[in-house]
Design a protein around this motif. Structure first.
Motif, short mmCIF file in Angstrom:
data_model
loop_
_atom_site.label_atom_id
_atom_site.label_comp_id
_atom_site.label_asym_id
_atom_site.label_seq_id
_atom_site.Cartn_x
_atom_site.Cartn_y
_atom_site.Cartn_z
N TYR A 41 7.14 8.70 -14.45
CA TYR A 41 6.63 9.21 -15.46
C TYR A 41 5.93 8.23 -16.39
N MET A 42 6.25 6.76 -15.99
CA MET A 42 5.94 5.78 -17.19
C MET A 42 4.58 5.28 -16.72
N PRO A 43 3.75 4.58 -17.62
CA PRO A 43 2.42 3.86 -17.21
C PRO A 43 2.60 2.86 -16.07
N GLY A 44 1.59 2.67 -15.45
CA GLY A 44 1.75 1.72 -14.47
C GLY A 44 2.22 1.75 -13.26
N LEU A 45 2.27 3.21 -12.87
CA LEU A 45 2.99 3.50 -11.27
C LEU A 45 1.82 3.20 -10.44
N VAL A 46 2.40 2.51 -9.22
CA VAL A 46 1.42 2.05 -7.96
C VAL A 46 1.91 2.83 -6.97
N GLN A 47 0.93 3.92 -6.53
CA GLN A 47 0.95 4.76 -5.56
C GLN A 47 1.12 3.96 -3.96
N THR A 48 1.82 4.68 -3.20
CA THR A 48 1.90 3.90 -1.94
C THR A 48 0.55 3.89 -1.30
N TYR A 49 -0.28 4.65 -1.60
CA TYR A 49 -1.72 4.87 -1.11
C TYR A 49 -2.68 5.31 -2.12
N ASN A 50 -4.01 4.96 -2.08
CA ASN A 50 -5.02 5.24 -3.19
C ASN A 50 -4.83 4.69 -4.23
N SER A 51 -4.19 3.61 -4.34
CA SER A 51 -3.60 3.03 -5.68
C SER A 51 -4.47 1.51 -5.68
N VAL A 52 -4.06 0.72 -6.48
CA VAL A 52 -4.31 -0.80 -6.46
C VAL A 52 -2.85 -1.64 -6.73
N GLU A 53 -2.96 -2.65 -6.01
CA GLU A 53 -1.65 -3.71 -6.15
C GLU A 53 -2.09 -4.54 -7.45
N PRO A 54 -1.29 -4.59 -8.31
CA PRO A 54 -1.67 -5.27 -9.62
C PRO A 54 -1.68 -6.88 -9.30
N GLU A 55 -0.93 -7.22 -8.44
CA GLU A 55 -1.16 -8.91 -8.28
C GLU A 55 -2.54 -9.13 -7.50
N THR A 56 -2.70 -8.41 -6.76
CA THR A 56 -3.82 -8.90 -5.74
C THR A 56 -5.13 -8.04 -5.91
N GLY A 57 -5.05 -6.82 -6.56
CA GLY A 57 -6.27 -6.08 -6.88
C GLY A 57 -6.68 -5.40 -5.63
N ASN A 58 -5.84 -5.49 -4.52
CA ASN A 58 -6.23 -4.87 -3.01
C ASN A 58 -5.72 -3.48 -3.49
N ALA A 59 -6.39 -2.32 -2.58
CA ALA A 59 -5.95 -1.27 -2.62
C ALA A 59 -4.74 -1.06 -1.67
N THR A 60 -3.88 -0.05 -1.99
CA THR A 60 -2.58 0.04 -1.43
C THR A 60 -3.09 1.15 -0.21
N GLN A 61 -2.44 1.08 1.07
CA GLN A 61 -2.64 1.61 1.93
C GLN A 61 -1.31 2.09 2.57
N GLY A 62 -1.26 3.73 2.87
CA GLY A 62 0.09 4.27 3.32
C GLY A 62 0.53 4.57 4.79
N GLY A 63 1.44 5.42 4.89
CA GLY A 63 2.13 5.35 6.24
C GLY A 63 1.53 5.79 7.50
N TYR A 64 0.34 6.32 7.56
CA TYR A 64 -0.44 6.62 8.67
C TYR A 64 -0.79 5.34 9.36
N SER A 65 0.32 4.45 9.74
CA SER A 65 -0.02 3.25 10.13
C SER A 65 1.31 2.66 10.76
N ASP A 66 1.39 1.45 11.38
CA ASP A 66 2.25 1.15 12.00
C ASP A 66 3.32 0.26 11.38
N ALA A 67 2.84 -0.47 10.15
CA ALA A 67 3.79 -1.49 9.35
C ALA A 67 3.36 -1.29 8.06
N ILE A 68 4.25 -1.69 7.27
CA ILE A 68 4.10 -1.68 5.87
C ILE A 68 4.85 -2.94 5.19
N VAL A 69 4.49 -3.27 4.12
CA VAL A 69 5.46 -4.57 3.22
C VAL A 69 5.34 -4.02 1.81
N VAL A 70 6.82 -4.03 1.45
CA VAL A 70 6.94 -3.23 0.16
C VAL A 70 7.95 -4.15 -0.64
#
Length: 350
Positions: free
Chosen positions: A108-137
């Protein structure tokens, strides 16, 4: 340095999901690299892939009910090792604009980064979700899946499970409590299982009796059809807690009148259309409350997974190939699944 991942993505709101290759970041010191084995299909994936809630960014790889196996860990990671069964839920970072991370209320706090359809604050890159073969978290957002739970059926716990566990836990469902679950779908069937395991007396309120046998099998004590007007007169003033899981616009006033004095009705399903106005009389006449709840913190999600491990609770699923995802989307919209689709990511290699 990055690594190449394969998945399926929505390239725009109108097109079917299709094969998509993209880059994942290389694991940092506090990261966990995960081979995704299964990913659940949530109705919110459809809403966001079709930009039905607004603000969607494309290309988008949906999926936030991720179950997999650790393939590598950063030098500072202490909770996980290669080979562990792990999960990733609806967010991969939190409190990024807070002074400190709130481990109890971070969703409920400001600055939540969703697993997809969001933005990584460190890189500015879009987050991409689990319809994929690998993820780094980041380690702090990786969850341990109990070894006794099969990864495919455990995947939906990462969203559907915690979405129901959190309000049941917060409003103290348990022995002596009358709990009603509105809707017998992907969310609702998890509510039945969890509330039953918590010791509450559980009632399902569904549009028809077509899923009554399933409801009773999964732990419901009672099952009523809401298309029968007598249901609302018969059950008036019955429930301590009602959790509404449906995504359609219904008359919440009718359900509020089913609450006892000091009862709570909690909304977890987001209606696509406008709902009728809520009458003050139904609330003030018995000190009732109408509330909302959204997923849970990482801390609470791990608590939920441990609870499910103890009670052998998983979702009822239909496993599909990733190539069938667009058909699955249409079936979810029609409520034609009992009760959650889960993608077998091994099918990406086909």
């Amino acid at each position: 340095m990055t690594t190449t991942a394969k998945g399926y993505a929505a390239l725009d709101p109108k097109s079917p999901l299709q094969p998509f290759t993209f880059e994942r970041r290389a694991p940092r010191e506090d990261d966990v690299a995960i081979s995704i084995k299964y990913c659940g299909v949530c109705h919110s994936d459809i809403h966001q892939a079709r930009d039905e809630w607004g603000g969607s960014v494309f290309p988008m790889v949906p999926g936030h009910e991720i179950a997999g196996v650790v393939t590598a860990v950063g030098a500072n990671v202490t909770k996980f090792k290669v080979g562990d069964h792990v999960g990733v839920g609806c967010f991969v970072d939190s409190c990024t604009t807070c002074k400190t991370r709130n481990v109890d209320l971070e969703q409920y706090m400001p600055g939540l980064v969703q697993t997809y359809n969001s933005v990584e604050p460190e890189t500015g890159n879009a987050t991409q979700g689990g319809y994929s073969d690998a993820i780094v978290v980041k380690e702090g957002y990786v969850l341990s899946i109990p070894d006794n739970l099969p990864l495919d059926a455990a995947a939906p716990l990462l969203c559907a499970g915690i979405t129901l566990y959190s309000p049941l836990n917060h409003w103290k469902a348990g022995p002596g409590k009358q709990v009603a679950i509105v809707g017998m779908g992907g969310l609702g069937h998890m509510g039945v299982k969890l509330a039953h395991a918590m010791g509450a007396e559980v009632t399902v309120l569904s549009q028809t009796l077509s899923k009554r046998e399933d409801g009773l099998r999964l732990g419901a004590d009672h099952y009523y059809a809401t298309n029968d007007a007598e249901t609302f007169s018969k059950l008036a003033g019955t429930f301590d807690l009602i959790i509404c899981t449906v995504g359609a616009a219904i008359d919440w006033n009718a359900y509020i009148n089913l609450l006892k004095v000091d009862g709570n009705m909690v909304i977890v399903g987001i209606p696509e259309g406008a709902t009728p106005p809520v009458s003050a009389f139904g609330l003030v006449g018995a000190r009732r409350s109408l509330s909302g709840s959204m997923i849970g913190s990482i801390k609470e999600t791990q608590e939920m997974l441990d609870f499910c491990g103890k009670h052998n609770i998983v979702s009822d699923i239909e496993v599909i190939r990733i190539q069938d995802i667009n058909e699955a989307f249409e079936r979810v919209v029609k409520s034609d699944v009992r009760y959650r689709f889960v993608i077998d990511m091994a099918s990406l290699a086909e």
